[in-house]
Design a protein around this motif. Structure first.
Motif, PDB file in Angstrom:
ATOM      1  N   SER A   1      28.147  28.739  29.649  1.00  0.00           N
ATOM      2  CA  SER A   1      29.315  27.928  29.323  1.00  0.00           C
ATOM      3  C   SER A   1      30.101  28.614  28.209  1.00  0.00           C
ATOM      4  O   SER A   1      29.808  28.450  27.028  1.00  0.00           O
ATOM      5  CB  SER A   1      28.876  26.528  28.892  1.00  0.00           C
ATOM      6  OG  SER A   1      29.996  25.696  28.796  1.00  0.00           O
ATOM      7  N   PRO A   2      31.111  29.410  28.578  1.00  0.00           N
ATOM      8  CA  PRO A   2      31.861  30.152  27.562  1.00  0.00           C
ATOM      9  C   PRO A   2      32.758  29.260  26.713  1.00  0.00           C
ATOM     10  O   PRO A   2      33.232  28.217  27.169  1.00  0.00           O
ATOM     11  CB  PRO A   2      32.696  31.129  28.379  1.00  0.00           C
ATOM     12  CG  PRO A   2      32.774  30.547  29.742  1.00  0.00           C
ATOM     13  CD  PRO A   2      31.574  29.681  29.926  1.00  0.00           C
ATOM     14  N   SER A   3      32.980  29.690  25.488  1.00  0.00           N
ATOM     15  CA  SER A   3      33.923  28.998  24.603  1.00  0.00           C
ATOM     16  C   SER A   3      35.303  29.639  24.709  1.00  0.00           C
ATOM     17  O   SER A   3      36.310  29.017  24.382  1.00  0.00           O
ATOM     18  CB  SER A   3      33.428  29.052  23.159  1.00  0.00           C
ATOM     19  OG  SER A   3      33.235  30.403  22.744  1.00  0.00           O
ATOM     20  N   HIS A   4      35.328  30.904  25.164  1.00  0.00           N
ATOM     21  CA  HIS A   4      36.560  31.695  25.283  1.00  0.00           C
ATOM     22  C   HIS A   4      36.559  32.429  26.624  1.00  0.00           C
ATOM     23  O   HIS A   4      35.489  32.768  27.136  1.00  0.00           O
ATOM     24  CB  HIS A   4      36.633  32.755  24.180  1.00  0.00           C
ATOM     25  CG  HIS A   4      36.688  32.206  22.798  1.00  0.00           C
ATOM     26  ND1 HIS A   4      35.622  31.585  22.197  1.00  0.00           N
ATOM     27  CD2 HIS A   4      37.687  32.197  21.888  1.00  0.00           C
ATOM     28  CE1 HIS A   4      35.962  31.208  20.983  1.00  0.00           C
ATOM     29  NE2 HIS A   4      37.216  31.578  20.761  1.00  0.00           N
ATOM     30  N   ALA A   5      37.754  32.686  27.154  1.00  0.00           N
ATOM     31  CA  ALA A   5      37.857  33.466  28.391  1.00  0.00           C
ATOM     32  C   ALA A   5      39.113  34.321  28.358  1.00  0.00           C
ATOM     33  O   ALA A   5      40.137  33.913  27.812  1.00  0.00           O
ATOM     34  CB  ALA A   5      37.879  32.543  29.609  1.00  0.00           C
ATOM     35  N   VAL A   6      38.998  35.495  28.947  1.00  0.00           N
ATOM     36  CA  VAL A   6      40.128  36.389  29.163  1.00  0.00           C
ATOM     37  C   VAL A   6      40.214  36.570  30.671  1.00  0.00           C
ATOM     38  O   VAL A   6      39.232  36.971  31.300  1.00  0.00           O
ATOM     39  CB  VAL A   6      39.916  37.755  28.478  1.00  0.00           C
ATOM     40  CG1 VAL A   6      41.063  38.694  28.808  1.00  0.00           C
ATOM     41  CG2 VAL A   6      39.778  37.583  26.979  1.00  0.00           C
ATOM     42  N   VAL A   7      41.365  36.250  31.248  1.00  0.00           N
ATOM     43  CA  VAL A   7      41.522  36.291  32.699  1.00  0.00           C
ATOM     44  C   VAL A   7      42.690  37.194  33.060  1.00  0.00           C
ATOM     45  O   VAL A   7      43.804  37.004  32.578  1.00  0.00           O
ATOM     46  CB  VAL A   7      41.769  34.866  33.265  1.00  0.00           C
ATOM     47  CG1 VAL A   7      41.956  34.913  34.773  1.00  0.00           C
ATOM     48  CG2 VAL A   7      40.635  33.925  32.889  1.00  0.00           C
ATOM     49  N   ASP A   8      42.416  38.164  33.936  1.00  0.00           N
ATOM     50  CA  ASP A   8      43.480  39.010  34.465  1.00  0.00           C
ATOM     51  C   ASP A   8      44.234  38.201  35.514  1.00  0.00           C
ATOM     52  O   ASP A   8      43.621  37.503  36.333  1.00  0.00           O
ATOM     53  CB  ASP A   8      42.877  40.273  35.093  1.00  0.00           C
ATOM     54  CG  ASP A   8      43.922  41.286  35.523  1.00  0.00           C
ATOM     55  OD1 ASP A   8      45.102  41.153  35.143  1.00  0.00           O
ATOM     56  OD2 ASP A   8      43.553  42.220  36.241  1.00  0.00           O
ATOM     57  N   LEU A   9      45.550  38.269  35.480  1.00  0.00           N
ATOM     58  CA  LEU A   9      46.358  37.503  36.430  1.00  0.00           C
ATOM     59  C   LEU A   9      46.179  37.989  37.860  1.00  0.00           C
ATOM     60  O   LEU A   9      46.189  37.209  38.799  1.00  0.00           O
ATOM     61  CB  LEU A   9      47.840  37.554  36.043  1.00  0.00           C
ATOM     62  CG  LEU A   9      48.782  36.752  36.918  1.00  0.00           C
ATOM     63  CD1 LEU A   9      48.478  35.263  36.842  1.00  0.00           C
ATOM     64  CD2 LEU A   9      50.220  37.007  36.515  1.00  0.00           C
ATOM     65  N   LYS A  10      45.991  39.294  38.029  1.00  0.00           N
ATOM     66  CA  LYS A  10      45.860  39.849  39.376  1.00  0.00           C
ATOM     67  C   LYS A  10      44.449  40.379  39.562  1.00  0.00           C
ATOM     68  O   LYS A  10      44.047  41.348  38.933  1.00  0.00           O
ATOM     69  CB  LYS A  10      46.878  40.966  39.595  1.00  0.00           C
ATOM     70  CG  LYS A  10      46.864  41.505  40.998  1.00  0.00           C
ATOM     71  CD  LYS A  10      47.885  42.598  41.179  1.00  0.00           C
ATOM     72  CE  LYS A  10      47.776  43.159  42.587  1.00  0.00           C
ATOM     73  NZ  LYS A  10      48.198  44.534  42.641  1.00  0.00           N
ATOM     74  N   LEU A  11      43.692  39.737  40.423  1.00  0.00           N
ATOM     75  CA  LEU A  11      42.312  40.125  40.707  1.00  0.00           C
ATOM     76  C   LEU A  11      42.243  40.613  42.141  1.00  0.00           C
ATOM     77  O   LEU A  11      42.095  39.818  43.066  1.00  0.00           O
ATOM     78  CB  LEU A  11      41.372  38.939  40.522  1.00  0.00           C
ATOM     79  CG  LEU A  11      41.302  38.363  39.113  1.00  0.00           C
ATOM     80  CD1 LEU A  11      40.564  37.040  39.110  1.00  0.00           C
ATOM     81  CD2 LEU A  11      40.633  39.363  38.177  1.00  0.00           C
ATOM     82  N   GLY A  12      42.370  41.912  42.323  1.00  0.00           N
ATOM     83  CA  GLY A  12      42.422  42.448  43.682  1.00  0.00           C
ATOM     84  C   GLY A  12      43.607  41.838  44.391  1.00  0.00           C
ATOM     85  O   GLY A  12      44.729  41.926  43.927  1.00  0.00           O
ATOM     86  N   GLY A  13      43.366  41.172  45.486  1.00  0.00           N
ATOM     87  CA  GLY A  13      44.437  40.507  46.208  1.00  0.00           C
ATOM     88  C   GLY A  13      44.605  39.049  45.822  1.00  0.00           C
ATOM     89  O   GLY A  13      45.430  38.348  46.388  1.00  0.00           O
ATOM     90  N   ALA A  14      43.815  38.567  44.875  1.00  0.00           N
ATOM     91  CA  ALA A  14      43.846  37.150  44.505  1.00  0.00           C
ATOM     92  C   ALA A  14      44.563  36.937  43.179  1.00  0.00           C
ATOM     93  O   ALA A  14      44.771  37.857  42.402  1.00  0.00           O
ATOM     94  CB  ALA A  14      42.418  36.621  44.416  1.00  0.00           C
TER      95      ALA A  14
END
Length: 181
Positions: free
Chosen positions: A52-65
């Motif tokens: 259960s993370p307290s922080h997250a970094v998410v790339d907007l483009k994940l392969g084709g998703a």
């Protein structure tokens, strides 16, 4: 829900560029974060079963998703989680959607650990931020239209080209010219 007991913040990096993810993970671990990496929505969901993370970094483009689905799932998992979206395909539309789905900040690539950590720590907006007129030229307008359409087409190059009425190779050349990631 099972979770590790550690003293530092728990970070989940959702990024499909393995080299960048590894670099980011090491950099955050040196700062005291416990970091995990997922390269897709599915892998992220598996990690959330035991972590259960307290922080997250998410790339907007994940392969084709689109990483926006990850932002939505992370926010549903824990509405208090601090989520920063990173993208090489910055647009006003995707920034607004990311914030509406639960991100606390949205950063254009290239961004480094300092930028991301500053975004985590800046939880509130800044009413004193200067309102400046941004000069628009035809290249900037084209770039924004391409990336807005790319996001609307779930980052499918062929569909984006069709919607814009241009050849797929022409679109690919335009994207390669000014690639931000």
């Amino acid at each position: 829900m099972p979770d590790e007991m550690s003293g530092g913040p728990r970070l989940l990096i959702v990024e499909d560029d393995a080299d960048f993810a590894r670099t980011l993970k090491r950099s955050f671990e040196r700062r005291g974060y416990e970091a995990r990496v997922a390269d897709s929505l599915e892998q992220m969901q598996e990690i959330l079963k035991t972590h259960s993370p307290s922080h997250a970094v998410v790339d907007l483009k994940l392969g084709g998703a689109s990483g926006l689905a990850c932002v939505e799932a992370l926010h549903a998992h824990d509405p208090g989680m601090l989520i920063v979206v990173l993208t090489g395909y910055a647009s006003i539309g995707t920034a607004v959607e990311a914030i509406k789905l639960g991100a606390c900040h949205y950063l254009a690539k290239p961004s480094n650990t300092d930028d991301i950590e500053a975004a985590f720590n800046k939880r509130n907006g800044d009413a004193e931020a200067p309102v400046v007129e941004r000069p628009s030229n035809i290249k900037t307008l084209e770039w924004e239209l391409i990336h807005r359409t790319l996001a609307e087409a779930d980052f499918n190059i062929s569909e984006t080209a069709r919607r814009l009425g241009m050849h797929r190779r022409t679109l690919a050349r335009k994207l390669d010219k000014k690639r931000l990631d």
